[in-house]
Design a protein around this motif. Structure first.
Motif, PDB file in Angstrom:
ATOM      1  N   CYS A 258    -100.684  95.967  52.591  1.00 27.29           N
ATOM      2  CA  CYS A 258    -100.943  94.963  53.638  1.00 27.29           C
ATOM      3  C   CYS A 258    -100.567  95.582  54.984  1.00 27.29           C
ATOM      4  O   CYS A 258     -99.724  95.058  55.719  1.00 27.29           O
ATOM      5  N   ALA A 259    -101.163  96.718  55.293  1.00 25.55           N
ATOM      6  CA  ALA A 259    -100.696  97.544  56.405  1.00 25.55           C
ATOM      7  C   ALA A 259    -101.306  97.205  57.759  1.00 25.55           C
ATOM      8  O   ALA A 259    -100.702  97.478  58.796  1.00 25.55           O
ATOM      9  N   ALA A 260    -102.510  96.626  57.774  1.00 22.32           N
ATOM     10  CA  ALA A 260    -103.210  96.430  59.055  1.00 22.32           C
ATOM     11  C   ALA A 260    -102.548  95.340  59.897  1.00 22.32           C
ATOM     12  O   ALA A 260    -102.107  94.350  59.334  1.00 22.32           O
ATOM     13  N   GLY A 263     -98.582  98.243  62.551  1.00 23.54           N
ATOM     14  CA  GLY A 263     -97.335  98.291  63.320  1.00 23.54           C
ATOM     15  C   GLY A 263     -96.171  98.855  62.508  1.00 23.54           C
ATOM     16  O   GLY A 263     -95.415  99.694  63.010  1.00 23.54           O
ATOM     17  N   LYS A 264     -96.067  98.424  61.262  1.00 25.50           N
ATOM     18  CA  LYS A 264     -94.916  98.886  60.464  1.00 25.50           C
ATOM     19  C   LYS A 264     -95.176 100.285  59.907  1.00 25.50           C
ATOM     20  O   LYS A 264     -94.240 101.061  59.741  1.00 25.50           O
ATOM     21  N   ASP A 281    -105.034  98.392  52.974  1.00 26.56           N
ATOM     22  CA  ASP A 281    -105.399  97.025  53.377  1.00 26.56           C
ATOM     23  C   ASP A 281    -106.818  96.766  52.905  1.00 26.56           C
ATOM     24  O   ASP A 281    -107.524  97.691  52.490  1.00 26.56           O
ATOM     25  N   LEU A 282    -107.207  95.518  52.983  1.00 23.28           N
ATOM     26  CA  LEU A 282    -108.554  95.126  52.560  1.00 23.28           C
ATOM     27  C   LEU A 282    -109.607  95.768  53.449  1.00 23.28           C
ATOM     28  O   LEU A 282    -109.391  95.877  54.661  1.00 23.28           O
ATOM     29  N   ARG A 286    -110.062  94.387  60.091  1.00 26.75           N
ATOM     30  CA  ARG A 286    -108.738  94.821  60.545  1.00 26.75           C
ATOM     31  C   ARG A 286    -108.529  96.335  60.377  1.00 26.75           C
ATOM     32  O   ARG A 286    -107.572  96.895  60.915  1.00 26.75           O
ATOM     33  N   ALA A 307    -108.621  98.849  50.120  1.00 32.29           N
ATOM     34  CA  ALA A 307    -108.721  98.275  48.775  1.00 32.29           C
ATOM     35  C   ALA A 307    -108.051  96.916  48.736  1.00 32.29           C
ATOM     36  O   ALA A 307    -107.181  96.609  49.552  1.00 32.29           O
ATOM     37  N   ASP A 308    -108.478  96.119  47.750  1.00 32.30           N
ATOM     38  CA  ASP A 308    -107.838  94.839  47.498  1.00 32.30           C
ATOM     39  C   ASP A 308    -106.677  95.100  46.548  1.00 32.30           C
ATOM     40  O   ASP A 308    -106.887  95.559  45.422  1.00 32.30           O
ATOM     41  N   LEU A 309    -105.485  94.845  47.010  1.00 29.90           N
ATOM     42  CA  LEU A 309    -104.300  95.112  46.204  1.00 29.90           C
ATOM     43  C   LEU A 309    -104.338  94.335  44.887  1.00 29.90           C
ATOM     44  O   LEU A 309    -103.774  94.775  43.885  1.00 29.90           O
ATOM     45  N   LEU A 310    -105.002  93.189  44.901  1.00 30.84           N
ATOM     46  CA  LEU A 310    -105.019  92.349  43.695  1.00 30.84           C
ATOM     47  C   LEU A 310    -106.091  92.798  42.702  1.00 30.84           C
ATOM     48  O   LEU A 310    -106.135  92.323  41.579  1.00 30.84           O
ATOM     49  N   ASP A 332     -96.022  93.628  53.468  1.00 26.23           N
ATOM     50  CA  ASP A 332     -95.839  92.691  54.583  1.00 26.23           C
ATOM     51  C   ASP A 332     -96.963  91.651  54.462  1.00 26.23           C
ATOM     52  O   ASP A 332     -98.049  91.825  54.999  1.00 26.23           O
ATOM     53  N   VAL A 333     -96.683  90.598  53.737  1.00 23.95           N
ATOM     54  CA  VAL A 333     -97.745  89.691  53.278  1.00 23.95           C
ATOM     55  C   VAL A 333     -98.293  88.764  54.375  1.00 23.95           C
ATOM     56  O   VAL A 333     -97.587  88.453  55.327  1.00 23.95           O
ATOM     57  N   PRO A 334     -99.532  88.292  54.192  1.00 22.36           N
ATOM     58  CA  PRO A 334    -100.038  87.261  55.110  1.00 22.36           C
ATOM     59  C   PRO A 334     -99.169  86.009  54.957  1.00 22.36           C
ATOM     60  O   PRO A 334     -98.718  85.716  53.847  1.00 22.36           O
ATOM     61  N   LEU A 366     -99.301  88.975  45.392  1.00 22.04           N
ATOM     62  CA  LEU A 366     -99.257  90.283  46.069  1.00 22.04           C
ATOM     63  C   LEU A 366     -97.959  91.012  45.725  1.00 22.04           C
ATOM     64  O   LEU A 366     -97.959  92.228  45.513  1.00 22.04           O
TER      65      LEU A 366
END
Ligand SMILES: C[S@@+](CC[C@H](N)C(=O)[O-])C[C@H]1O[C@@H](n2cnc3c(N)ncnc32)[C@H](O)[C@@H]1O
Length: 435
Positions: A258-260, A263-264, A281-282, A286, A307-310, A332-334, A366
């Motif tokens: 979940c990187a986009a 920042g982190k 990230d998806l 983004r 990629a979709d992590l799920l 870093d989840v939505p 996630l």
């Protein structure tokens, strides 16, 4: 109030009136709306427009309630926008020693703008309403901690259901402080990423948090090229909590899920100086910003996995010839964004009570997927920019109540409640996997 623009230029105030009219009509996301500002505005006009639009959105509840009592039949959106902007200017002026003089100027300016944007008849309405609104705002009583939820919600412009939920969670004093915090314009912070021998420019004021500087307003012409060149990165000190817990080490490989927009990832890379950051990230809009931010990483190798992590994350890692498990993983989840409402003034109007059920389900899924990518003995940081327990502690508890939680232990956590820390709210949890 802004001075009259030069002939041929739209000016900050009328530009704000157009955007506010659109927002009142369609409730578009504010960041997207501000991206549609017409070219040709000076930096000062752009800043003024942004300040007015965000001010209206921030104080929308209080202004809407007051105007609802003063105007029987709402006028068309262009005129309503003028009323809301003038109302925000009245809120800003209230309590200042020159309030009286400023009220007269605000009324006059709103009337003149309505003549230009709407019609003389609507200008007469604006004249009458803004005068009355000035009286309502000047006589408004600031609610204390014992105030009823409805009174707090209206004065501090938040949905009442959210105020009630916070009262149950943070108590009267915490909630009052949070509401007040959210109503202030956000301080802009940035990290200076220039070469060690190059000191940060003077308009960057060192903050309490090492590496983070407060960006003084009115310096956009200097800030913009530094951002483009990667020497400066706008980032709130609250974001460091998750990275501090992960404590990325020089030479190691960090998997940032979940990187986009990155920042982190960038903060990890800047701390590591050598090693590798794998950012996932998806696929979608983004990714552009993530790519751009990763391109500013120096010394650390970066890999971007769309990629979709799920679904199919391992396959995607394999395709990129990347490891399938990592000693350092961050997710870093939505979330509801309740920790960043100062920056994102429209979040409170989009949020719904059901989001505190919907988000935790996705967050837990996630987290489970992230846990599968942690190597034996590795560490996993779960992070949100929410201040609400449902998205933080409850998700971690649920994880430990599941079989997947078995090999993990909660090593440490850090939470930020903005009214106490003085920066954005966040939650971060460090889980250690047994070896
Ligand atoms: C809070 S943002 C991350 C912010 C980012 N860590 C930073 O510091 O800039 C959450 C991200 O999760 C991503 N996301 C949501 N569901 C995902 C999934 N199933 N797989 C991968 N990424 C996902 C979103 O696209 C979004 O970019």
């Amino acid at each position: 109030m802004s001075a009259a623009p030069e002939a041929g230029r739209p000016g900050g105030w009328p530009a704000a009136a157009r955007l506010v009219a659109r927002w009142l009509d369609q409730r578009e996301r504010i960041d997207g709306l501000l991206d549609t500002l017409p070219p040709g505005l000076t930096g000062a006009e752009r800043a003024r427009c942004q300040h007015l639009v965000l001010g209206v959105v921030r104080h929308f509840g209080r202004l809407d309630a007051a105007l609802g009592r003063l105007v029987a039949h709402p006028p068309r959106f262009s005129t309503r926008a003028v009323l809301f902007i003038a109302g925000f200017e009245l809120i800003e002026a209230s309590g200042s020693p020159e309030a009286e003089g400023r009220v007269a100027k605000i009324v006059h300016h709103a009337v003149e703008q309505t003549k230009a944007l709407a019609s003389p008849a609507e200008a007469r309405l604006v004249n009458a309403v803004v005068r009355k609104l000035a009286g309502v705002i000047a006589s408004g009583r600031v609610p204390g901690t014992a105030a009823a939820p409805a009174e707090l919600a209206e004065y501090f412009s938040h949905p009442e259901w959210l105020v009630r939920a916070w009262l149950a969670q943070f108590g009267a004093e915490g909630t009052r402080a949070l509401l007040e915090w959210n109503q202030q314009p956000a301080t802009v912070y940035a990290r200076w990423r220039g070469p060690a021998e190059e000191p940060a420019p003077d308009f960057l004021k060192p903050s309490t948090w090492a590496g983070f500087f407060e960006v003084a307003s009115g310096h956009w012409p200097q800030v913009e090229p530094l951002l483009k060149g990667g020497k400066l990165y706008l980032q709130d000190p609250g974001t460091r909590l998750a990275v501090d817990l992960l404590a990325p080490q020089a030479g190691e490989t960090v998997l940032d899920l979940c990187a986009a927009p990155g920042g982190k990832s960038l903060l990890c890379a800047d701390r590591m100086r050598t090693g590798r950051v794998v950012a996932m990230d998806l696929p979608g809009p983004r990714i552009g910003r993530l790519k751009e931010n990763l391109s500013r990483v120096a010394g650390v190798e970066v890999a971007l996995v769309q990629a979709d992590l799920l679904e199919g994350a391992v396959m995607a890692l394999r395709e990129h010839k990347l490891p399938e498990v990592y000693a350092a993983v961050m997710i870093d989840v939505p979330c509801s964004n309740t920790g960043v409402m100062r920056h994102r003034a429209d979040v409170k109007w989009r949020l719904q009570a059901g989001d505190f059920k919907k988000h935790p389900q996705q967050q837990l899924a996630l987290l489970h997927a992230a846990a599968r990518l942690v190597a034996a003995g590795g560490r996993l940081v779960y992070s949100t920019c929410s201040i609400d327990a449902e998205e933080n502690e409850r998700v971690i508890e649920e994880f430990f109540n599941s079989r997947a939680g078995g090999p993990f232990k909660l090593e440490a956590s850090a939470t930020s409640r903005p009214w106490a820390t003085g920066h954005d709210g966040a939650g971060a949890f460090l889980l250690k996997k047994s070896s």
